[in-house]
Design a protein around this motif. Structure first.
Motif, PDB file in Angstrom:
ATOM      1  N   UNK A  16      33.472 -32.806  31.135  1.00 46.78           N
ATOM      2  CA  UNK A  16      34.226 -33.824  31.901  1.00 46.78           C
ATOM      3  C   UNK A  16      33.359 -34.265  33.072  1.00 46.78           C
ATOM      4  N   UNK A  17      33.299 -35.586  33.198  1.00 46.39           N
ATOM      5  CA  UNK A  17      32.549 -36.156  34.323  1.00 46.39           C
ATOM      6  C   UNK A  17      33.488 -37.010  35.162  1.00 46.39           C
ATOM      7  N   UNK A  50      35.144 -48.612  26.342  1.00 48.45           N
ATOM      8  CA  UNK A  50      35.818 -48.408  27.616  1.00 48.45           C
ATOM      9  C   UNK A  50      36.201 -46.950  27.715  1.00 48.45           C
ATOM     10  N   UNK A  51      35.742 -46.352  28.864  1.00 52.99           N
ATOM     11  CA  UNK A  51      36.014 -44.918  29.034  1.00 52.99           C
ATOM     12  C   UNK A  51      36.823 -44.649  30.282  1.00 52.99           C
ATOM     13  N   UNK A 101      38.027 -40.136  35.700  1.00 55.37           N
ATOM     14  CA  UNK A 101      37.619 -38.831  35.132  1.00 55.37           C
ATOM     15  C   UNK A 101      37.471 -39.044  33.641  1.00 55.37           C
ATOM     16  N   UNK A 102      36.311 -38.720  33.171  1.00 55.60           N
ATOM     17  CA  UNK A 102      36.008 -39.062  31.795  1.00 55.60           C
ATOM     18  C   UNK A 102      35.635 -37.806  31.035  1.00 55.60           C
ATOM     19  N   UNK A 139      24.874 -37.980  30.576  1.00 51.53           N
ATOM     20  CA  UNK A 139      25.454 -39.233  30.082  1.00 51.53           C
ATOM     21  C   UNK A 139      25.196 -40.437  31.029  1.00 51.53           C
ATOM     22  N   UNK A 140      25.098 -41.601  30.427  1.00 51.09           N
ATOM     23  CA  UNK A 140      24.996 -42.855  31.219  1.00 51.09           C
ATOM     24  C   UNK A 140      26.292 -43.628  31.059  1.00 51.09           C
ATOM     25  N   UNK A 141      26.873 -43.849  32.175  1.00 53.24           N
ATOM     26  CA  UNK A 141      28.153 -44.601  32.188  1.00 53.24           C
ATOM     27  C   UNK A 141      27.914 -45.926  32.944  1.00 53.24           C
TER      28      UNK A 141
END
Length: 729
Positions: free
Chosen positions: A627-628, A661-662, A669-670, A681-683
């Motif tokens: 979780x990021x 879409x995240x 919170x993803x 990860x790259x968001x």
């Protein structure tokens, strides 16, 4: 004395010649009428045969013829028995009585004519041819003698035939001169001095006289002998004179008489002699006379009465109406005989406001001439002027000073020019709003005046218009009015509009900025402040993709006489372009001052979305991944109004790297599911507010997945191994 006239009757007696005639006629009748009856004559009551009658007739005839042959003329005696009115006067008829007798006395009646004469031409006659007067007859006739003296009157008898002799008698008779009366007449009264007047004397014999008095008549004015006239054939005698002086004269005529007529004097008649009529003629110029030009005028006093004219003398006075509008020489002049009734003078008009000028001459008369006056209406024209007008420049902007010079000169060749100094010129612009520095300037001694004209607001219309400048001289007593017009092209003043931002670089959305619109009058010199007045229109945003831009007026000012500055606030609140765009700000100046032309200015301004940065924080691992926490915010130090980035967090997934879409920005919170134990990860932040720029984020440290090692291995299938992987599981 007159004797009684008694006729001597002769009964049943005829002359021998008459008897012969009757005998012949009787014979003839007997032959024609053997019955014994004569036509018209019956020989008594004799009734006999032809045997007795015829011899008797023949015997009577022979006796009658014998007697006729042996008869001689009877002697006749003429006697003047009287002459009445002795003495008589010339022309008076008087009776002369006479008798004609047969000697010896016989019963015969002598036929014939008696002529009575006075020996000087006077005669009268009496004739007897039918009546019978035994032994003669007496008669009379009226004799008129035409001359005076003792006349020998002769009465002469002339017989009708040869049966009587002629005869005559004489008598003396005195004829005296006949009295006369004289009447004098005039050919006309009153007359004038020098006019020939004919005086006529008519001499008539007074009753009982007659005839035609001739001779000489003397004519007098009072006791002064005027002259005489004579005639040998008429009683009417005339005398002509032109020497009577002015006044009342008693005219008489004195007949001198002659051998046959007594002298006589007429009653007097009145002859009025007046002065001679005159007419005064004034002549100047037969064409209009120009002010300040001199004309030579002539006054002629003319004797117009009948008869031989004479030269008027005396004084002549000259005047001009209206007075004071000119000058003349010889306002008075004494006429002499040498002048011939004429003299000259000069006249120079100095004022042409009133025309004509009436020049009058009054002659006061002399001893022989009556006074008279005359006038001449002299047309007057004012002097002409030449006018020039120059404009510099001939094309001018509103409120640009224009120099106007008016020059005038005397344009009349005759006479003397008057001074032009001080003449007033009236300037007019046809109702335009422009102004003259002096709209009623006066000429200097050179005939010039210069003023400044300033075209006013509105005079150029929508761009350019004509203003007609008119210079008028309204005239004076010397110069005629003059007017001249020139056209001035009036233009609106050009302007330059510029747009300037307070920042030279690009700006961000929600970064407040200001810009100024400056409108400058570029026409040059102006007489008054020419800061452009009007309104500014700012165009809508002009970007490629569009957006939302706010522009609001804040203030304006005129920093100098030629500039007007408008201040605006400038703010973008949305930009369609994902990163940057280019906005063209167009400011349009619309004048409302009637002075300026419109203009337009542009400015290109780069507009950027606000930059962002994404922070990825690994929060916890999970058996399936980790979780990021994704958070986006504007980069620090970006000028402008801070704005919370709105939009989505997305991740690129799949072979096509499609965005998934995240989470929702700005904070999410993803949960990331991955087979890998460690992932960085790259968001990507994908804005939806048209304010911010996309930006990616990765964690500072890779995120670690929770690995279940109870069964050995790393908890993965190894499918994700990319390097250093064995061939085993």
């Amino acid at each position: 004395m007159r004797y009684s006239r008694t006729a001597l009757r002769v009964s049943n007696r005829v002359s021998a010649s008459k008897r012969i005639g009757e005998g012949v006629r009787a014979m003839k009748r007997i032959g024609e009428n053997p019955s014994g009856h004569w036509k018209g004559i019956t020989l008594g009551r004799i009734r006999s045969s032809r045997v007795f009658v015829l011899p008797l007739v023949l015997i009577g005839l022979l006796l009658a013829i014998g007697l006729a042959v042996s008869a001689q003329p009877y002697p006749v005696t003429v006697t003047i028995t009287g002459d009445a009115t002795d003495p008589s006067v010339v022309g008076q008829a008087y009776s002369v009585d006479f008798e004609v007798r047969i000697t010896p006395v016989d019963t015969l009646s002598p036929w014939g004519t008696v002529t009575v004469s006075d020996g000087t031409g006077g005669t009268c006659t009496k004739t007897l041819t039918t009546e019978y007067y035994p032994n003669g007859w007496g008669s009379w006739c009226n004799l008129t003698s035409t001359s005076a003296g003792t006349k020998t009157i002769t009465a002469t008898f002339v017989p009708y035939d040869g049966n009587f002799t002629g005869g005559s008698d004489t008598e003396t008779h005195v004829v005296n001169r006949a009295a006369t009366s004289t009447v004098v007449t005039s050919s006309g009264s009153p007359s004038v001095v020098g006019q020939p007047v004919t005086f006529t004397a008519t001499i008539s014999p007074t009753s009982p006289g007659g005839g035609t008095p001739t001779g000489m008549v003397a004519f007098y004015a009072g006791t002064t002998l005027l002259g005489s006239a004579s005639s040998a054939s008429t009683n009417v005698m005339s005398f002509v004179t032109d020497q009577l002086s002015v006044g009342t004269h008693a005219i008489t005529a004195e007949y001198a008489g002659n051998d046959d007529y007594v002298d006589s004097t007429s009653s007097s008649i009145t002859q009025e002699v007046t002065k001679r009529l005159t007419t005064t003629v004034v002549f100047c110029a037969d064409t209009p006379l120009i002010v300040q030009n001199t004309a030579t005028c002539t006054v002629t006093v003319i004797d117009i009465s009948p008869g031989t004219p004479s030269v008027p003398t005396g004084s002549v006075s000259v005047s001009v109406a209206p007075s004071g509008d000119g000058t003349l020489t010889h306002a008075s002049h004494p006429l002499t005989a040498d002048d011939g009734g004429q003299f000259t003078f000069t006249y120079k008009p100095t004022d042409g406001d009133n025309t004509p000028h009436v020049i009058s001459a009054s002659y006061n008369g002399d001893g022989s001439h009556l006074a008279s006056s005359g006038d001449f209406s002299q047309a007057i024209v004012k002097r002409a002027l030449d006018m020039e007008m120059t404009l510099a420049p001939t094309t001018a902007y509103v409120l640009q000073p224009v120099s106007i010079t008016v020059h005038m000169e005397d344009d009349t060749t005759e006479g003397t020019p008057d001074s032009l100094s001080g003449l007033e010129i009236v300037l007019d612009n046809g109702g335009k709003s422009g102004t003259f520095s002096d709209d009623t300037p006066t000429l200097n001694s050179s005939g010039n005046c210069t003023v400044t004209y300033t075209p006013g607001a509105g005079d150029a219309g929508s761009s350019s218009a004509i203003t007609t400048i008119t210079a008028s001289y309204e005239g004076s007593e010397v110069y005629a009015a003059k007017q001249l017009s020139q056209q001035l092209t009036v233009q609106l003043r050009p302007t330059l509009t510029t747009v300037e931002f307070n920042k030279t670089e690009g700006i961000y959305v929600y970064e407040p900025a200001t810009f100024t619109v400056t409108v400058v009058d570029t026409a040059g010199t102006a007489s008054d402040p020419v800061s452009p007045e009007g309104s500014i229109t700012i165009s809508a945003e002009k970007t490629f993709y569009g957006g939302t831009r706010g522009v609001s007026y804040s203030s304006d000012s005129t920093p100098d006489d030629y500039t007007h500055v408008w201040n605006y606030d400038y703010l973008w609140t949305a930009l369609i372009a994902e990163g940057a765009d280019y906005d063209v700000v167009t400011a349009t100046y619309t004048p409302n001052d009637g002075i300026h032309l419109p203009s337009e200015g542009r400015y290109g301004k780069g507009v950027n979305r606000r930059p962002t940065e994404v922070t990825i924080t690994c929060v916890a691992g999970t058996p399936t991944g980790f979780t990021v926490l994704a958070q986006v915010a504007e980069k620090a130090g970006v000028p402008g109004i801070l704005s919370i980035p709105l939009g989505d967090f997305v991740m690129l997934v799949g072979e096509d790297l499609s965005e998934t879409d995240v989470g929702d920005a700005p904070l999410a919170s993803i949960d990331i599911v991955t087979e890998l134990p460690i992932v960085s990860p790259t968001i990507l932040y994908s804005p939806s507010d048209f304010i911010h720029v996309k930006s990616p984020g990765t964690p500072a440290e890779p995120c670690t997945k929770i690995i279940d090692t109870s069964g050995g291995g790393d908890g993965t299938t190894g499918g994700a191994c990319a390097d250093g992987c064995g061939s085993g599981g």
